[in-house]
Each structure stands twice: as C-alpha cells, then as structure tokens.
Design a protein around this motif. Structure first.
Motif, short mmCIF file in Angstrom:
data_model
loop_
_atom_site.label_atom_id
_atom_site.label_comp_id
_atom_site.label_asym_id
_atom_site.label_seq_id
_atom_site.Cartn_x
_atom_site.Cartn_y
_atom_site.Cartn_z
N GLN A 28 29.77 23.71 16.53
CA GLN A 28 29.54 24.87 15.67
C GLN A 28 30.04 26.14 16.35
OE1 GLN A 28 28.29 24.65 12.48
NE2 GLN A 28 28.49 22.45 12.86
N LEU A 29 30.75 26.96 15.60
CA LEU A 29 31.27 28.20 16.14
C LEU A 29 30.13 29.22 16.25
CD1 LEU A 29 34.09 29.22 17.02
CD2 LEU A 29 34.27 30.32 14.78
N VAL A 30 29.82 29.61 17.49
CA VAL A 30 28.73 30.55 17.73
C VAL A 30 29.26 31.97 17.86
CG1 VAL A 30 26.86 31.16 19.32
CG2 VAL A 30 27.36 28.76 18.85
N VAL A 31 30.35 32.13 18.58
CA VAL A 31 31.02 33.42 18.70
C VAL A 31 32.37 33.29 18.00
CG1 VAL A 31 31.96 35.14 20.28
CG2 VAL A 31 29.88 33.89 20.90
N PRO A 32 32.65 34.12 16.99
CA PRO A 32 33.91 34.00 16.26
C PRO A 32 35.11 34.14 17.19
CG PRO A 32 32.40 35.49 15.13
CD PRO A 32 31.79 35.18 16.45
N THR A 33 36.16 33.39 16.89
CA THR A 33 37.37 33.41 17.74
C THR A 33 38.24 34.60 17.35
OG1 THR A 33 38.40 31.86 16.19
CG2 THR A 33 37.38 30.93 18.16
N ARG A 34 37.77 35.80 17.69
CA ARG A 34 38.51 37.00 17.34
C ARG A 34 38.79 37.90 18.55
NH1 ARG A 34 35.48 41.67 16.43
NH2 ARG A 34 33.22 41.49 16.67
N PHE A 35 38.40 37.44 19.73
CA PHE A 35 38.59 38.26 20.93
C PHE A 35 39.85 37.83 21.67
CE2 PHE A 35 34.00 38.26 20.11
CZ PHE A 35 33.79 39.63 19.99
N HIS A 36 40.44 38.77 22.41
CA HIS A 36 41.67 38.48 23.13
C HIS A 36 41.42 37.79 24.47
CE1 HIS A 36 43.53 42.09 20.78
NE2 HIS A 36 43.38 41.01 20.04
N GLY A 37 40.18 37.79 24.93
CA GLY A 37 39.84 37.12 26.19
C GLY A 37 38.35 36.99 26.34
N MET A 38 37.93 36.06 27.20
CA MET A 38 36.50 35.85 27.47
C MET A 38 36.37 35.39 28.93
SD MET A 38 33.68 33.50 25.46
CE MET A 38 33.67 34.52 24.00
N ALA A 39 36.35 36.34 29.85
CA ALA A 39 36.17 36.04 31.27
C ALA A 39 35.13 37.02 31.79
CB ALA A 39 37.47 36.18 32.02
N THR A 40 34.02 36.50 32.31
CA THR A 40 32.87 37.32 32.67
C THR A 40 32.86 37.62 34.16
OG1 THR A 40 31.61 36.35 30.85
CG2 THR A 40 30.35 37.45 32.58
N ALA A 41 32.98 38.90 34.50
CA ALA A 41 32.95 39.34 35.89
C ALA A 41 31.51 39.59 36.30
CB ALA A 41 33.77 40.62 36.05
N LEU A 42 31.12 39.04 37.45
CA LEU A 42 29.77 39.22 37.98
C LEU A 42 29.80 40.20 39.16
CD1 LEU A 42 28.47 35.53 37.93
CD2 LEU A 42 28.31 37.27 36.15
N ALA A 43 28.65 40.78 39.44
CA ALA A 43 28.57 41.82 40.46
C ALA A 43 28.83 41.27 41.86
CB ALA A 43 27.20 42.49 40.41
N ASP A 44 28.69 39.96 42.07
CA ASP A 44 28.92 39.41 43.40
C ASP A 44 30.39 39.04 43.61
OD1 ASP A 44 29.22 37.17 41.86
OD2 ASP A 44 27.65 35.99 42.83
N GLY A 45 31.26 39.41 42.66
CA GLY A 45 32.69 39.16 42.81
C GLY A 45 33.18 37.91 42.12
N ARG A 46 32.28 37.08 41.60
CA ARG A 46 32.70 35.85 40.94
C ARG A 46 33.06 36.13 39.47
NH1 ARG A 46 28.76 32.18 40.14
NH2 ARG A 46 27.21 33.83 40.23
N TYR A 47 33.82 35.21 38.90
CA TYR A 47 34.09 35.19 37.47
C TYR A 47 33.59 33.86 36.92
CZ TYR A 47 37.03 39.36 37.37
OH TYR A 47 37.48 40.65 37.44
N VAL A 48 33.05 33.87 35.72
CA VAL A 48 32.68 32.63 35.05
C VAL A 48 33.40 32.59 33.71
CG1 VAL A 48 30.44 32.43 36.19
CG2 VAL A 48 30.60 33.65 34.03
N ASP A 49 33.81 31.38 33.32
CA ASP A 49 34.41 31.18 32.01
C ASP A 49 33.29 31.11 30.98
OD1 ASP A 49 37.10 31.10 32.73
OD2 ASP A 49 36.96 29.00 33.32
N GLY A 50 33.21 32.12 30.14
CA GLY A 50 32.18 32.10 29.12
C GLY A 50 30.93 32.82 29.55
N PHE A 51 29.77 32.13 29.47
CA PHE A 51 28.47 32.77 29.55
C PHE A 51 27.81 32.62 30.92
CE2 PHE A 51 29.29 32.23 25.12
CZ PHE A 51 28.72 33.34 24.50
N THR A 52 27.04 33.65 31.28
CA THR A 52 26.21 33.58 32.47
C THR A 52 24.98 32.73 32.18
OG1 THR A 52 24.84 35.50 31.88
CG2 THR A 52 26.93 35.93 33.03
N GLU A 53 24.15 32.51 33.21
CA GLU A 53 22.92 31.76 33.02
C GLU A 53 21.96 32.49 32.08
OE1 GLU A 53 21.01 29.90 36.43
OE2 GLU A 53 22.79 30.32 37.61
N GLU A 54 22.08 33.80 32.00
CA GLU A 54 21.24 34.58 31.08
C GLU A 54 21.83 34.63 29.68
OE1 GLU A 54 18.71 37.94 32.89
OE2 GLU A 54 20.72 38.23 33.68
N GLY A 55 22.98 33.99 29.47
CA GLY A 55 23.55 33.95 28.14
C GLY A 55 24.34 35.19 27.77
#
Length: 628
Positions: A521-548
């Motif tokens: 099921q599509l939860v977030v519409p596919t309308r964004f140009h990118g989805m890469a989440t930068a964290l304060a400790d320098g890491r990147y995660v593909d998609g969502f953090t543990e907090e969603g």
C-alpha cells in the motif's frame, strides 16, 4: 577471471565482491551495529544528499511544572474509541526562553520542552474517575513529546506525544559509605514537591560504593512517593501516561527492595510503552525493567534490554545513562573489562561535561579496581550480537588463486566452498550468490543449500530486510518484493526501491519517490524528488528513522514527512537534519536555525553554523538525567 558487469540493485546492504576484500579483524569490544555493505553493485542513490552533517547531541530538558493528572492501573486497560481533543497550540518560543514554566507539565527524563515565552497554557480540566481503558489506536494528543525544547506539544509520527517523565534534578551523592536514615541528607518534608513524580525526581540518591546500586536517604518518604504514584494511576487512561507512571513506580519499588512488585510494574509499563510506538518512551521502560532484572540477578535479560534500548537515534544524554547502567550490570557479573568499556562510552557521549556522571563513574571505577585486584577483569567483552542472542552468520571469504567467493565462520573456518563469482553478506539467515557460469542470482541459506534457484531469472537483487527483498528481472526496473520462499508480496512496478525499515520502504515510481508498507500500500505518495534522511550523528538512512520520520526533497529543498504520509515540514530548506529533539535547518543564505517536532520555528535562522544552533538548543534544555 574478469568480473561480470555490475547490476543495479535497490540499496542492498553490501557492495558486490568481484575483488578480494580487505582483511577484516573481529573487534573484541562491543560496538554499535552497522549495516553490511552489499557485495553486489550498489544501486543509484535515492537523491544526492547534502554533505553529511556533524554529529550533535541534544541533552534533555527539565520542566518544573507539576504533571497532569493520570489514572490508575489495576489491570491492562481496554481500548479508548475516541482520543481527547488536542490542546490549543502555543506560539513557538524565541532563542532564549524567559517565560514561566507551564503549570501542568511534569519534570521529565525524556528531555522536556522548554516553557513558552508567551506564558503558561491554560490548565486542563481534571479527568473524572473512570475504569482504565486500553488504547490500540493512536494515543491521545494531549501531552507534550519527550525530549523536545518546544513551547507546545509537537505533532508526532505515529501518535501524539505524551507528558514526559521525571528527571533526577539534584546530583547523585557518590562519595563515602551509605549514610544512615534520618541524617542531615534527608530533605525536610515541607520542602518536597507535592507531586510524586517531581518528588521522585528531586531525591538525592546515594550510590553504594561496592554494589553500585542507588539507595534512598529516606525510605519512608519514598514509600509515600510510591503511594502517590498509585493514586495518580487511579485516573490514568492513555497508554503513555500509564507507561510512565508504572515504570516510575517500579523504580520506587526497586529501591525499596520490593523486587516482585517492581518487576510486575516494569513489565506492564513496557507493554504500554510499546503500544505507543514512541522510541524514547519505550527506551525508558526497557531500561527501568532492565534495572529491576539486574537487581534480581537476571543479567542475561537485563543486558539484552539495555542493548535493545540503546539506539543511536536517542539523545546523547540518554544514551550515556544507558551505557552507565549497562556497565553496572556487567560489574555485577564480573565482566569488568566490558563494564569499563560501557563507562568509557558514557563519558565519551557527554564529552566530560556532566559532572554528576563523572563523579558516579569515579565511584564505579574504584569498585572495579578493588574487584579486579581480587578476581581479575573477567571474560572477554561480548559483541552486541552475542548480547542480543543473534546468530553469527558466515562471512564472505575470497580464494585468490581460484578467484572465487565462499563463506567462513567467525573462527575463519570455511563453511561454504569457494564457488561463486559474486556474493552478498547474509541477512536474516539468507544470502544472494551468483555462480561464474550464470548471469542471474540464487538465494542460499547458511548451509549453502539453494532456496531460490538462479533459473528464476533475477538479474538485480537486494538483501532481505524485515522478511522481504526487492528483486528485478532485468536489474534496472520493475522491482518487486518477494519473501524467502519466492512468493511475490508486492507486484513489480517500481523503478527503484530501498530496504524495508520500520515496516516501510522508500520506492520510486514515475520518477517520484514515496513509500509503501509491507502489503504494497502506498503510504507516502511518489511525488518527491528524493528521500534520504540525514541524522545528527552524520549517518544517512534510506527512508524512515526509528521514530518514523523521513526527510523528503523537492526541487533541491527538503522537508519532513511522518510514517502516515503527513507533512510535518514543507520542503523549503536546502539542508535539513533530524536532531534527537528538533529539526536543524539551513536557509538559502547559509544561516542555521531549528524547528520543533511540529515544524514550528524554534530558533531563528541567524546562526553561522549548525554547532551554534545546537548550543542554543542546549540552553533551552535543563541539565538533568533520566530517572532509571
């Protein structure tokens, strides 16, 4: 043998191994879990993320106002069909807060929001006594999220946050032997806060210099606090409040040595906390349960809970407390080297700025020195995987003469023969491999037996995550998700995809990025140009953090969505970093500021660097430690 062409795969966890890997040494000390790099060719990035930010920490805040009324626990409550209405939003505070604290917010060990500048919010109406009710849906949005220096309850990822929990404000007394009851250390009754949560936070705990356990200077006062928490539980309805009060009552019962009652409260508190889906609340409940188990001598389960609780997405202050308590559990078991590693990690996280932690650590190290002189430093430190009881999978190994890959166990013994041109690391007990004569991938288990044969035609494959793997027939498009039995769970149709994380996976369709759940099921519409989440400790995660939370990009500007697809921050910032208590943002002029977790302004973008913004956040947070 020439290496075969690299195939595109959706963010697999490892780079393709077509050349001998560097020699790997197995660390003896426990370390944070890191994602394996796939041994197949890495896929295209979701988007070109900004330069990795510098790690920052955000200490939690202390709120001095009394907590809101809660309700009691006599049995697991039934569900509430309609959550209460959210409170009126309060205007966001400027950089420096001078207004009075809100009268209805408790002291917290979850880094409480700073008080609003415009004045305290209107007090809530008392909740009439009613039978406790179990909540299965989103919790009531009438309590502020923990760890956030904001002036109003922030919007949350999966459920509105709740009133945070008390923190220990005064320092722990660590010098000298325990004092007898009734000494001058006991605070006058008239000076104690009337609210039991604040009274618990205000206790000056003594740390026993040999057992490394907290002791109450006035046990009778602690019994009164426990009774007060029970009274508040009589009117608690929502899962968040019950989780907080039950876990705090378990702390009081533990220090009073009522370990059976403490265990019952702590286990029930964890059940309620997990139902909220909130990372920090669940972390605190796990840590308090772990401490009860430690006092009871159930160290294996205690160590596992401490390891599960310590997420890199938590504030450094809370992570340091978790390492400190995990070190005490190792001390109890005679694992003194491992204990010292935990104490060292706690000090590193706080960078020497926490005088109370420094003093407690000095007492702990003195106790370690005494025991080590008598019995030695004990067994070799365990890895995090060993503590969690996770299976140690075979690792890829390369035969340079034959130019083929196989797998070896942790001792270096070959367990799967060198017969593959390319391999990926094991994930969830399975690994993708490709033979020299084949152009397609097969799936094997830890014995080398094939689960999915190469003749199924997968030219592009990604590692399994949360029971599913993305595969493609041509290695370029029409990605679909399968399970280990080769049953298609999500039909083909995506140009790119990323591994599942927290039940969601980032996917690209028709040129736009969004997210799907494990049912497709599509939860977030596919309308964004990118989805890469930068964290304060320098890491990147593909998609969502543990907090969603996920950072999305639109035309070079970034914003934030939650796991329901709701936009928390409109894509308006060239750089956006998820901080443990806020969002750090940089505007077009290169100035840094911060938003709260609702996306409201917290610190104006007037600072020259991200470090300056983090320093301002520190000023909005009180220097307190969690009551564990």
């Amino acid at each position: 043998m020439s290496a075969p062409p690299t195939h595109s795969a959706p963010a697999p966890a490892a780079q393709p191994a077509s050349a001998p890997p560097a020699q790997i040494s197995v660390p003896s000390a426990p370390a944070e879990a890191a994602a394996d790099a796939p041994v197949s060719a890495p896929p295209a990035q979701v988007s070109a993320p900004p330069a990795p930010p510098e790690p920052v920490s955000a200490p939690p805040a202390q709120v001095t106002g009394p907590p809101a009324p809660d309700e009691a626990v006599s049995a697991p409550p039934a569900q509430v069909s309609a959550p209460p209405a959210p409170p009126e939003p309060v205007s966001a505070p400027p950089t420096q807060v001078t207004g009075p604290p809100a009268p209805d917010e408790p002291a917290t060990d979850e880094a409480v929001p700073a008080p609003p500048v415009s004045g305290p919010p209107e007090p809530r109406e008392p909740v009439p006594a009613a039978p406790p009710a179990q909540i299965t849906g989103p919790p009531a949005p009438d309590e502020p999220t923990a760890d956030e220096p904001v002036s109003a309850p922030p919007a949350q990822v999966s459920a509105p946050p709740a009133p945070p929990e008390p923190v220990s404000a005064p320092p722990v007394q660590v010098s000298g032997p325990p004092a007898s009851e009734g000494t001058a250390e006991v605070e006058p009754r008239k000076d104690r806060p009337a609210d039991p949560e604040q009274a618990l936070a205000a206790i000056r705990w003594r740390l026993h210099p040999e057992k490394l356990r907290e002791e109450a200077p006035d046990p009778e006062a602690l019994r009164e606090i426990r009774d007060g928490l029970t009274t508040k539980l009589d009117s608690a309805l929502d899962n968040r409040t019950r989780a907080r009060l039950l876990s705090l009552r378990s702390v009081a019962a533990r220090i009073l040595n009522d370990l059976d009652d403490a265990l019952d409260d702590a286990r029930l508190a964890l059940t309620y906390a997990e139902a909220t889906g909130e990372l920090r609340r669940t972390t605190l409940a796990r840590a308090r349960l772990a401490e009860v188990l430690r006092w009871r001598g159930d160290h294996a389960e205690a160590d596992r809970l401490f390891a599960e609780a310590n997420s890199p997405e938590l504030p450094d202050r809370l992570r340091a407390a978790l390492h400190e308590h995990a070190g005490r559990s190792c001390f109890d078991q005679g694992r003194l080297t491992e204990a010292c590693l935990h104490f060292e990690r706690a000090l590193d996280l706080r960078q020497g700025e926490d005088a109370e932690l420094n003093a407690r650590t000095a007492v702990a190290l003195d106790a370690v020195a005494v025991r080590a002189a008598a019995d030695g430093f004990g067994p070799k430190p365990r890895t995090r995987e060993a503590i969690l009881g996770e299976e140690r999978y075979p690792v890829p190994t390369f035969d340079e003469e034959r130019e083929l890959w196989g797998y070896a166990d942790a001792e270096g013994e070959l367990v799967i023969d060198h017969r593959y041109a390319e391999v990926q690391p094991f994930h969830e007990g399975v690994a993708w491999v490709r033979r020299p004569e084949a152009s397609r991938w097969a799936l094997i288990n830890t014995t080398g037996a094939a689960l999915i044969e190469a003749n199924n035609g997968y030219r592009g494959v990604a590692a399994f995550s949360e029971g599913l793997a993305w595969v493609s027939m041509d290695g370029k498009s029409r990605w679909m998700a399968i399970d280990p039995t080769n049953i298609v769970r999500i039909p083909p149709g995506y140009e790119d995809a990323r591994p599942f994380r927290g039940g969601l996976a980032a996917v690209r369709q028709n040129g736009g990025w969004g997210a799907v759940d494990q049912d497709g099921q599509l939860v977030v519409p596919t309308r964004f140009h990118g989805m890469a989440t930068a964290l304060a400790d320098g890491r990147y995660v593909d998609g969502f953090t543990e907090e969603g939370l996920a950072v999305v990009e639109m035309a070079g500007h970034r914003g934030v969505v939650d796991r329901t697809g709701r936009i928390l921050v409109d894509p308006a910032y060239p750089v956006l970093v998820v901080h443990p208590v806020a969002f750090l943002v940089r505007d077009g002029s290169g100035r840094w500021g911060a938003l709260d977790r609702r996306g409201e302004p917290l610190i104006d973008p007037v600072h020259p660097s991200r470090a300056a913004v983090v320093a301002e956040i520190e000023k909005l947070l009180a220097d307190t430690s969690p009551v564990l």
